[in-house]
Design an enzyme around this catalytic site. Structure first.
Site, PDB file in Angstrom:
ATOM      1  N   TYR A 162       0.808  -1.214   0.000  1.00 39.56           N
ATOM      2  CA  TYR A 162       0.000   0.000   0.000  1.00 39.56           C
ATOM      3  C   TYR A 162       0.844   1.268   0.000  1.00 39.56           C
ATOM      4  CZ  TYR A 162      -4.441  -2.405   0.598  1.00 39.56           C
ATOM      5  OH  TYR A 162      -5.554  -3.177   0.399  1.00 39.56           O
ATOM      6  N   LYS A 233       3.277 -13.633   6.664  1.00 34.68           N
ATOM      7  CA  LYS A 233       3.589 -14.669   5.673  1.00 34.68           C
ATOM      8  C   LYS A 233       5.105 -14.873   5.659  1.00 34.68           C
ATOM      9  CE  LYS A 233       2.083 -17.534   2.494  1.00 34.68           C
ATOM     10  NZ  LYS A 233       1.412 -18.772   2.912  1.00 34.68           N
ATOM     11  N   ASP A 287      -2.424 -17.287   5.834  1.00 33.13           N
ATOM     12  CA  ASP A 287      -3.448 -18.146   5.254  1.00 33.13           C
ATOM     13  C   ASP A 287      -4.065 -19.058   6.313  1.00 33.13           C
ATOM     14  OD1 ASP A 287      -0.820 -19.084   5.209  1.00 33.13           O
ATOM     15  OD2 ASP A 287      -1.225 -20.561   3.665  1.00 33.13           O
ATOM     16  N   ASP A 311      -5.929  -5.962   5.573  1.00 34.14           N
ATOM     17  CA  ASP A 311      -7.027  -5.589   4.687  1.00 34.14           C
ATOM     18  C   ASP A 311      -7.916  -6.801   4.427  1.00 34.14           C
ATOM     19  OD1 ASP A 311      -8.643  -4.195   2.972  1.00 34.14           O
ATOM     20  OD2 ASP A 311      -7.143  -3.880   1.427  1.00 34.14           O
TER      21      ASP A 311
END
Length: 421
Positions: A162, A233, A287, A311
């Protein structure tokens, strides 16, 4: 300098801040608002009277908000007769007054900003996007036990993809960068990148990670949550998201060592049961966290995430309790906080007095809590819960409920007021 286009209240006081980034709120604070685009004016007309009524009923005139309208988005263009979507005096006023509330903003195609909301967050250094996700009884939800969801997601607001550092595929800049990267990859014996790729940079810094995690841990302590989970992640992106995880643990250890403990310490030293008042610092792969939200949401309290992960997760979690129509949001820095509806501007419904104002009303609740006016916040929640409990809802909820009474946006706000005492 303040612009003469701002109709500044002749009374009222300015909010100040302490050294810990907490607001010092007078009894009559000046608080700016931005109506927003599309359905923004509709939901603001419903939300503002609810907030004012709660403050009036709670404090009997001893406290009151003095509202100051600021311009942004399409309304700024219409009023100022130019292409200015985000006037400098709006940014200056937000900085000066410290706390504000806004409706949804639309960024027109070719408007010069990638996103007005992202620009606001970056210019004002609103580094923490805070999204509480809690179930309001009676709201239709797609899961069996939405009441188990009680989360607050702290999403880093200024970095990650972003940050907007990217170059178009096959552009000279992208090709130049890729040639340099491929030279390095070739030297290291790694596969090369396609030279016609688009390129984006994913920055993550120690400073911005640590201030976000520190705010998340402090929030957990202040609001009696027993865990803060770092969502990342890092198994794949070891030097960005993996660093987010490591810096998060470092923050907990160095700044909150007497208050926090890791999961390893929890089981090794305390048999899996945390002592009263201690906060467990966890980490989860992004995930896997989606699965955890569905299967075991009650095991999580506060989540701290990089920008993109947050987000996705905040919208997914909101869906579990009924959707963005009832999801509040805030963007908070050390000297400024902007509370906002989390959904889009829905221009096709503009002016129809139809859409659900719940997100903005609940953002007003979070704003009042941030100000320390918890009694007024509680009164709004009572009115909202009783209204929904009586089956009085807007169209988006009525179509999912049996025997619901569908009302307009403004009537929903009025129903909440009537049930506040």
């Amino acid at each position: 300098m303040p612009s003469d286009r701002l109709e500044t209240p002749t009374t009222g006081n300015t909010i100040t801040w302490d050294s810990h980034g907490r607001p010092i709120v007078p009894d009559t604070p000046i608080i700016p608002f931005i109506e927003g685009d599309g359905t923004g004016p509709d939901i603001w007309r419903a939300a503002r009277p609810v907030i004012d009524a709660a403050v009036r009923k709670t404090y009997g005139g001893k406290k009151a908000i003095l509202w100051l309208e600021l311009l942004a988005g399409a309304k700024a263009q219409d009023a100022l007769g130019c292409e200015c979507l985000l006037p400098e005096e709006t940014l200056e006023a937000l900085t000066r007054y410290g706390i504000a509330i806004k409706g949804p903003l639309t960024t027109p195609v070719g408007g010069g900003f990638r996103s007005l909301n992202v620009t606001l967050r970056q210019r004002l250094d609103l580094y923490a996007c805070i999204r509480p996700v809690r179930y309001v009884p009676g709201i239709p939800a797609p899961v069996r036990h939405p009441e188990k969801v009680d989360l607050v997601i702290f999403r880093e607001n200024t970095e990650d993809v972003y940050a907007g550092v990217e170059w178009e595929a096959e552009s000279p800049a992208a090709r130049e960068i890729l040639e340099q990267i491929n030279a390095r990859l070739s030297f290291e014996g790694k596969p090369l990148l396609p030279i016609d790729s688009a390129v984006g940079i994913k920055p993550m810094s120690r400073r911005n990670t640590q201030r976000l995690v520190a705010r998340a841990i402090q929030y957990a302590a202040d609001h009696h949550y027993d865990s803060v989970t770092l969502v990342h992640k890092g198994n794949i992106m070891k030097y960005t998201e993996g660093a987010f995880r490591d810096w998060g643990y470092q923050t907990a250890r160095e700044m909150f060592g007497d208050l926090t403990l890791t999961e390893e310490e929890l089981f090794a030293d305390f048999g899996g049961k945390a002592p009263a008042g201690r906060i467990v610092i966890k980490d989860r792969i992004a995930d896997a966290m989606f699965q955890q939200l569905l299967l075991r949401p009650e095991e999580y309290g506060v989540l701290a995430t990089p920008n993109l992960n947050g987000d996705y997760l905040s919208d997914a979690a909101a869906a579990q309790v009924g959707g963005l129509g009832m999801a509040p949001g805030a963007n908070v820095g050390d000297r400024c906080a902007v509370f906002e509806a989390t959904h889009g501007s829905a221009p096709k419904y503009a002016g129809l007095d139809k859409v659900n104002p719940g997100s903005l009303i609940l953002s007003g609740v979070e704003m009042l809590r941030f100000m320390g006016w918890d009694e007024a916040a509680d009164l709004i929640l009572k009115g909202l819960r009783d209204t929904i409990g009586d089956g009085i809802v807007t169209y988006d909820l009525a179509r999912q409920m049996e025997n619901a009474k569908e009302v307009s946006c403004s009537a929903f706000g009025a129903a909440i007021q009537s049930r506040m005492g």
